[in-house]
Motif scaffolding. Structure first.
Motif, short mmCIF file in Angstrom:
data_model
loop_
_atom_site.label_atom_id
_atom_site.label_comp_id
_atom_site.label_asym_id
_atom_site.label_seq_id
_atom_site.Cartn_x
_atom_site.Cartn_y
_atom_site.Cartn_z
N PHE A 112 0.86 -1.17 0.00
CA PHE A 112 0.00 0.00 0.00
C PHE A 112 0.90 1.22 0.00
N VAL A 113 0.39 2.29 -0.59
CA VAL A 113 1.15 3.53 -0.69
C VAL A 113 0.21 4.67 -0.31
N GLN A 114 0.70 5.51 0.60
CA GLN A 114 -0.08 6.68 1.01
C GLN A 114 0.00 7.78 -0.05
N TRP A 115 -0.98 8.64 -0.02
CA TRP A 115 -1.01 9.84 -0.85
C TRP A 115 -0.11 10.90 -0.22
N TYR A 116 0.78 11.48 -1.03
CA TYR A 116 1.66 12.54 -0.54
C TYR A 116 1.40 13.89 -1.19
N GLY A 117 0.50 13.93 -2.17
CA GLY A 117 0.09 15.22 -2.70
C GLY A 117 0.80 15.67 -3.97
N ASN A 118 1.88 14.99 -4.39
CA ASN A 118 2.48 15.37 -5.67
C ASN A 118 3.02 14.12 -6.35
N ASP A 119 3.16 14.20 -7.66
CA ASP A 119 3.51 13.03 -8.46
C ASP A 119 4.83 12.40 -8.03
N PHE A 120 5.87 13.24 -7.81
CA PHE A 120 7.17 12.68 -7.46
C PHE A 120 7.13 11.97 -6.11
N ALA A 121 6.58 12.61 -5.11
CA ALA A 121 6.53 11.99 -3.78
C ALA A 121 5.70 10.71 -3.79
N ASN A 122 4.56 10.74 -4.48
CA ASN A 122 3.72 9.54 -4.59
C ASN A 122 4.48 8.42 -5.30
N GLY A 123 5.11 8.75 -6.42
CA GLY A 123 5.85 7.75 -7.20
C GLY A 123 7.07 7.23 -6.49
N ARG A 124 7.78 8.10 -5.79
CA ARG A 124 8.97 7.68 -5.07
C ARG A 124 8.60 6.71 -3.94
N ALA A 125 7.52 7.00 -3.20
CA ALA A 125 7.08 6.09 -2.14
C ALA A 125 6.66 4.75 -2.73
N TRP A 126 5.99 4.78 -3.86
CA TRP A 126 5.54 3.58 -4.55
C TRP A 126 6.74 2.76 -5.02
N ALA A 127 7.73 3.43 -5.62
CA ALA A 127 8.95 2.74 -6.09
C ALA A 127 9.69 2.10 -4.92
N HIS A 128 9.71 2.77 -3.77
CA HIS A 128 10.34 2.24 -2.55
C HIS A 128 9.64 0.95 -2.12
N GLU A 129 8.31 0.97 -2.09
CA GLU A 129 7.57 -0.23 -1.68
C GLU A 129 7.78 -1.38 -2.66
N LEU A 130 7.83 -1.07 -3.96
CA LEU A 130 8.13 -2.12 -4.93
C LEU A 130 9.53 -2.68 -4.71
N GLY A 131 10.45 -1.83 -4.28
CA GLY A 131 11.80 -2.30 -3.93
C GLY A 131 11.74 -3.37 -2.86
N HIS A 132 10.90 -3.17 -1.85
CA HIS A 132 10.74 -4.21 -0.82
C HIS A 132 10.22 -5.50 -1.43
N LEU A 133 9.27 -5.39 -2.36
CA LEU A 133 8.73 -6.60 -2.99
C LEU A 133 9.78 -7.32 -3.83
N MET A 134 10.84 -6.59 -4.20
CA MET A 134 11.93 -7.20 -4.96
C MET A 134 13.13 -7.48 -4.05
N SER A 135 12.83 -7.76 -2.79
CA SER A 135 13.81 -8.24 -1.79
C SER A 135 14.81 -7.19 -1.32
#
Length: 185
Positions: A112-135
């Motif tokens: 899950f990814v929280q809303w941060y209010g701008n495209d970069f912050a939202n995408g960066r948090a999402w990319a970070h969480e996907l990093g966890h899914l890739m070990s």
């Protein structure tokens, strides 16, 4: 290498009263553009296979302060399938994480990814969480150590950072992860 995503925009509710939804299909696409720019370094792309505006999750605000609990409740609402489940949720007050993931894709690949209010912050948090899914684990930075402090720009830096860099080792780990192998990598 392309990994399919099933996106659930999931607003919260409390005692049957729905909260205003922050995420939209357009916001998800813009955030995903940021995600794919970050992960292009590893030649990994994420593609939205399905987009669902989910019914509100009725969960007391006081119960949302644990990222594992939030992810457990969200992921139990939908059966696993052949995609990574991403739950896009409103900001969560008093949650120390920007999102949550099942590390090593167990029991299923979900974040899950929280809303941060701008495209970069939202995408960066999402990319970070996907990093966890890739070990990938968090990078702890000792800011008193100059060499360590250079890691503050890393995507996997623990805490709310703005870094999006990946090391060669992180790219190698991601590319050999269970998740990437599951989708043909």
């Amino acid at each position: 290498m392309s990994i399919p995503l099933k996106i659930y925009v999931t607003p919260f509710a409390e005692k049957g009263v729905a909260e205003p939804q922050k995420w939209s299909g357009e916001a998800a696409k813009k955030a995903l553009d940021v995600v794919n720019k970050i992960w292009a370094k590893a030649k990994i792309a994420f593609v939205i296979n399905d987009y669902v505006e989910d019914k509100p999750l009725d969960m007391a605000k006081s119960a949302r302060n644990n990222d594992q609990r939030v992810l457990d409740v969200l992921s139990l609402r939908h059966a696993p399938d052949n995609a990574v489940h991403i739950y896009l949720v409103n900001p969560i007050v008093n949650l120390s994480a920007g999102g949550g993931s099942y590390l090593h894709s167990d029991p299923e690949p979900a974040s899950f990814v929280q809303w941060y209010g701008n495209d970069f912050a939202n995408g960066r948090a999402w990319a970070h969480e996907l990093g966890h899914l890739m070990s990938l684990d968090h990078v702890d930075v000792d800011y008193a150590d100059e060499k360590q402090a250079a890691l503050r720009s890393n995507l996997m830096t623990k805490g709310l950072s703005v870094g999006s860099d990946l090391t060669g080792q992180q790219i190698s780990t991601a590319k050999s992860s269970k998740l990437v192998k599951r989708f043909g990598g």
